[in-house]
Design an enzyme around this catalytic site. Structure first.
Site, PDB file in Angstrom:
ATOM      1  N   GLY A  10       6.819  36.875  10.955  1.00  0.00           N
ATOM      2  CA  GLY A  10       5.939  38.003  11.254  1.00  0.00           C
ATOM      3  C   GLY A  10       6.829  39.190  11.594  1.00  0.00           C
ATOM      4  O   GLY A  10       7.625  39.125  12.541  1.00  0.00           O
ATOM      5  N   GLY A  12       5.679  42.419  12.107  1.00  0.00           N
ATOM      6  CA  GLY A  12       4.818  43.533  12.523  1.00  0.00           C
ATOM      7  C   GLY A  12       5.332  44.183  13.787  1.00  0.00           C
ATOM      8  O   GLY A  12       6.548  44.319  13.998  1.00  0.00           O
ATOM      9  N   ILE A  14       5.149  43.241  17.076  1.00  0.00           N
ATOM     10  CA  ILE A  14       5.938  42.400  17.992  1.00  0.00           C
ATOM     11  C   ILE A  14       7.236  41.974  17.317  1.00  0.00           C
ATOM     12  O   ILE A  14       8.308  41.997  17.931  1.00  0.00           O
ATOM     13  CB  ILE A  14       5.146  41.154  18.451  1.00  0.00           C
ATOM     14  CG1 ILE A  14       3.826  41.558  19.116  1.00  0.00           C
ATOM     15  CG2 ILE A  14       5.980  40.307  19.421  1.00  0.00           C
ATOM     16  CD1 ILE A  14       2.950  40.388  19.541  1.00  0.00           C
ATOM     17  N   GLY A  15       7.146  41.610  16.038  1.00  0.00           N
ATOM     18  CA  GLY A  15       8.337  41.145  15.306  1.00  0.00           C
ATOM     19  C   GLY A  15       9.466  42.163  15.362  1.00  0.00           C
ATOM     20  O   GLY A  15      10.636  41.809  15.568  1.00  0.00           O
ATOM     21  N   ASP A  34       8.360  37.967   6.477  1.00  0.00           N
ATOM     22  CA  ASP A  34       6.973  38.464   6.433  1.00  0.00           C
ATOM     23  C   ASP A  34       6.509  38.334   4.979  1.00  0.00           C
ATOM     24  O   ASP A  34       7.329  38.289   4.051  1.00  0.00           O
ATOM     25  CB  ASP A  34       6.888  39.932   6.892  1.00  0.00           C
ATOM     26  CG  ASP A  34       5.485  40.309   7.356  1.00  0.00           C
ATOM     27  OD1 ASP A  34       5.288  40.474   8.574  1.00  0.00           O
ATOM     28  OD2 ASP A  34       4.563  40.420   6.501  1.00  0.00           O
ATOM     29  N   ARG A  83      -5.823  41.747  17.852  1.00  0.00           N
ATOM     30  CA  ARG A  83      -7.226  42.124  18.036  1.00  0.00           C
ATOM     31  C   ARG A  83      -7.404  43.635  18.093  1.00  0.00           C
ATOM     32  O   ARG A  83      -6.458  44.379  18.308  1.00  0.00           O
ATOM     33  CB  ARG A  83      -7.810  41.452  19.279  1.00  0.00           C
ATOM     34  CG  ARG A  83      -7.053  41.663  20.556  1.00  0.00           C
ATOM     35  CD  ARG A  83      -7.706  40.845  21.656  1.00  0.00           C
ATOM     36  NE  ARG A  83      -6.849  40.788  22.817  1.00  0.00           N
ATOM     37  CZ  ARG A  83      -7.303  40.719  24.060  1.00  0.00           C
ATOM     38  NH1 ARG A  83      -8.600  40.687  24.291  1.00  0.00           N
ATOM     39  NH2 ARG A  83      -6.460  40.658  25.072  1.00  0.00           N
ATOM     40  N   ASN A  96      -6.451  33.640  11.816  1.00  0.00           N
ATOM     41  CA  ASN A  96      -5.088  33.280  12.204  1.00  0.00           C
ATOM     42  C   ASN A  96      -4.777  31.791  12.014  1.00  0.00           C
ATOM     43  O   ASN A  96      -3.615  31.422  11.854  1.00  0.00           O
ATOM     44  CB  ASN A  96      -4.806  33.749  13.637  1.00  0.00           C
ATOM     45  CG  ASN A  96      -4.532  35.251  13.681  1.00  0.00           C
ATOM     46  OD1 ASN A  96      -4.494  35.906  12.642  1.00  0.00           O
ATOM     47  ND2 ASN A  96      -4.342  35.799  14.872  1.00  0.00           N
ATOM     48  N   HIS A 176      -4.391  31.256  27.963  1.00  0.00           N
ATOM     49  CA  HIS A 176      -4.106  32.688  27.796  1.00  0.00           C
ATOM     50  C   HIS A 176      -5.417  33.402  27.469  1.00  0.00           C
ATOM     51  O   HIS A 176      -5.574  34.011  26.437  1.00  0.00           O
ATOM     52  CB  HIS A 176      -3.096  32.870  26.666  1.00  0.00           C
ATOM     53  CG  HIS A 176      -2.598  34.277  26.522  1.00  0.00           C
ATOM     54  ND1 HIS A 176      -2.212  35.051  27.578  1.00  0.00           N
ATOM     55  CD2 HIS A 176      -2.414  35.047  25.423  1.00  0.00           C
ATOM     56  CE1 HIS A 176      -1.816  36.233  27.132  1.00  0.00           C
ATOM     57  NE2 HIS A 176      -1.938  36.257  25.826  1.00  0.00           N
TER      58      HIS A 176
HETATM   59  N1  APR Z   1       3.075  34.803   6.963  1.00  0.00           N
HETATM   60  C1  APR Z   1       3.932  35.637   7.594  1.00  0.00           C
HETATM   61  N2  APR Z   1       3.557  36.799   8.126  1.00  0.00           N
HETATM   62  C2  APR Z   1       2.274  37.137   8.021  1.00  0.00           C
HETATM   63  C3  APR Z   1       1.317  36.315   7.386  1.00  0.00           C
HETATM   64  C4  APR Z   1       1.769  35.102   6.846  1.00  0.00           C
HETATM   65  N3  APR Z   1       0.944  34.258   6.240  1.00  0.00           N
HETATM   66  N4  APR Z   1       0.116  36.932   7.469  1.00  0.00           N
HETATM   67  C5  APR Z   1       0.316  38.091   8.114  1.00  0.00           C
HETATM   68  N5  APR Z   1       1.615  38.225   8.448  1.00  0.00           N
HETATM   69  C6  APR Z   1       2.291  39.318   9.115  1.00  0.00           C
HETATM   70  C7  APR Z   1       1.714  40.670   8.758  1.00  0.00           C
HETATM   71  O1  APR Z   1       2.176  41.096   7.483  1.00  0.00           O
HETATM   72  C8  APR Z   1       2.223  41.543   9.903  1.00  0.00           C
HETATM   73  O2  APR Z   1       3.450  42.172   9.562  1.00  0.00           O
HETATM   74  O3  APR Z   1       2.123  39.243  10.522  1.00  0.00           O
HETATM   75  C9  APR Z   1       2.455  40.535  11.050  1.00  0.00           C
HETATM   76  C10 APR Z   1       1.600  40.799  12.261  1.00  0.00           C
HETATM   77  O4  APR Z   1       1.984  42.007  12.793  1.00  0.00           O
HETATM   78  P1  APR Z   1       0.969  43.009  13.499  1.00  0.00           P
HETATM   79  O5  APR Z   1      -0.286  43.111  12.689  1.00  0.00           O
HETATM   80  O6  APR Z   1       1.712  44.247  13.813  1.00  0.00           O
HETATM   81  O7  APR Z   1       0.575  42.212  14.862  1.00  0.00           O
HETATM   82  P2  APR Z   1       1.415  42.099  16.227  1.00  0.00           P
HETATM   83  O8  APR Z   1       0.995  43.183  17.138  1.00  0.00           O
HETATM   84  O9  APR Z   1       2.848  41.914  15.933  1.00  0.00           O
HETATM   85  O10 APR Z   1       0.773  40.746  16.815  1.00  0.00           O
HETATM   86  C11 APR Z   1       0.955  39.524  16.135  1.00  0.00           C
HETATM   87  O11 APR Z   1       0.693  38.214  18.144  1.00  0.00           O
HETATM   88  O12 APR Z   1       0.052  38.794  20.322  1.00  0.00           O
HETATM   89  C12 APR Z   1      -0.357  38.264  19.089  1.00  0.00           C
HETATM   90  O13 APR Z   1      -2.698  38.844  19.011  1.00  0.00           O
HETATM   91  C13 APR Z   1      -1.428  39.108  18.446  1.00  0.00           C
HETATM   92  O14 APR Z   1      -2.052  37.481  16.791  1.00  0.00           O
HETATM   93  C14 APR Z   1      -1.324  38.676  17.009  1.00  0.00           C
HETATM   94  C15 APR Z   1       0.176  38.418  16.835  1.00  0.00           C
END
Ligand code: APR
Length: 318
Positions: A10, A12, A14-15, A34, A83, A96, A176
């Site tokens: 991931g 995004g 957090i990543g 990703d 969310r 998810n 959580h």
């Molecule tokens: N495989 C890998 N990455 C994926 C997949 C997948 N199948 N599906 C989605 N992603 C990636 C998205 O492309 C995106 O870059 O997961 C990333 C999620 O990033 P954000 O949408 O920015 O979310 P983020 O704020 O990082 O939160 C991620 O952590 O705290 C929890 O509730 C939050 O479930 C959420 C997760």
């Protein structure tokens, strides 16, 4: 001796912060996976290009191929949707779960010896699913929630008392969700009970309790408070820092005691579910769960929180 290897599934919000923190703290080489083409490659290139400025040595790689996560020591999973305002973490379960299924299969195939830290929500359900699919020992699949929930509780206490966050110690247990269990009885400022300090401050027991109740309530809803402000996603700096504390303890075998979403087998009266409890994190993952006796009120809150976790996990019909 090579460097440790951390893979981030991931790339995004957090990543990205996770990758930067891994580099700044020189925890090891970092791979970001990703499904979006270019996103992990771009973020890792962006961070790598300031190695000379930030003074870190680390190889950073962005990828769309699970093969690149092989030989990872630690894998941190944030893949999944965050969310939006008005949503609970539980509302994310359907979408998810599908994402977590493919992620866990990738980890199982390419990083079978890794220790996995899940952040994706709803956390207690996602970590359960990840463990089921990977088949890794429970000690090697854990979730991040309690470090952040506790840090939020600590922050509110420090602000209320006008003391440094560094001198406040407090912990939350349980799931959580909105039923998490902030432990008031053990909240302290360098060992001095917070309740005693509040009673001294307000010279009134009832007022002190009211102030503490408000901090407990704010802690339980703290994730939602950030979501309501951001409007487009959920907290990302704080979950990243919290997971890095866990990863660092594992990678350096520090054996820190951190509230961790762990699989319980009788501890705290819970059997067969992932729930947040104090755990010793070292090179083997969860090396001990530190059990202690809850009082009647805490146990009641814990039971309520665990019931919510059970309802959610059982709804996945694993
Ligand atoms: N495989 C890998 N990455 C994926 C997949 C997948 N199948 N599906 C989605 N992603 C990636 C998205 O492309 C995106 O870059 O997961 C990333 C999620 O990033 P954000 O949408 O920015 O979310 P983020 O704020 O990082 O939160 C991620 O952590 O705290 C929890 O509730 C939050 O479930 C959420 C997760």
């Amino acid at each position: 001796m090579g460097r440790k290897k951390i893979s981030l599934i991931g790339g995004g919000q957090i990543g990205g912060v996770l990758a930067q923190l891994c580099a700044l703290r020189e925890l090891g080489d970092v791979v970001m996976f990703d499904i979006v083409e270019g996103l992990p490659q771009g973020k890792m290139l962006d961070i790598a290009e300031v190695g000379s400025v930030d003074r870190f040595d680390a190889c950073l790689k962005g990828t769309n191929s699970y093969e690149d996560i092989k030989d990872s020591d630690v894998v941190i999973v944030t893949a999944g949707l965050p969310r939006k305002p008005g949503m609970s973490r539980d509302d994310l379960i359907e979408v998810n779960s599908k994402i977590m299924t493919s992620v866990a299969e990738g980890i199982k195939a390419y990083a079978p010896n890794s220790i996995v830290i899940v952040i994706s929500n709803p956390l207690d359900a996602m970590v359960t699913l990840c463990q089921k699919i990977t088949g890794f020992p429970y000690s090697r699949v854990i979730g991040q929630a309690g470090v952040l929930d506790s840090a939020r509780f600590i922050t509110f206490i420090a602000w209320e008392l006008g003391v440094s966050v560094k001198d406040v110690n407090a912990m939350t247990l349980g799931g959580h969700g909105d039923d998490m269990v902030p432990l008031v009885r053990y909240a302290s400022v360098n060992g001095i009970p917070v309740m005693e300090l509040l009673e001294n401050k307000y010279k009134d027991k009832a007022k002190a309790k009211e102030v503490m109740d408000a901090m407990v309530k704010r802690t339980r809803g703290a994730g939602g408070e950030v979501v309501a402000l951001l409007k487009t996603g959920s907290a990302f700096y704080s979950p990243a820092s919290s997971a890095i504390a866990m990863a660092e303890s594992i990678l350096k075998d520090s054996k820190r005691v951190l509230p961790t979403c762990c699989f319980l087998q009788g501890e705290f009266g819970v059997n067969g579910y992932y729930v947040g409890v104090p755990a010793v994190l070292g090179e083997k993952g969860v090396e001990q769960i530190l059990e202690f006796k809850l009082d009647a009120e805490e146990q009641e809150m814990m039971d309520k929180s665990v019931a919510a976790v059970k309802g959610l996990v059982d709804s996945m019909k694993l």
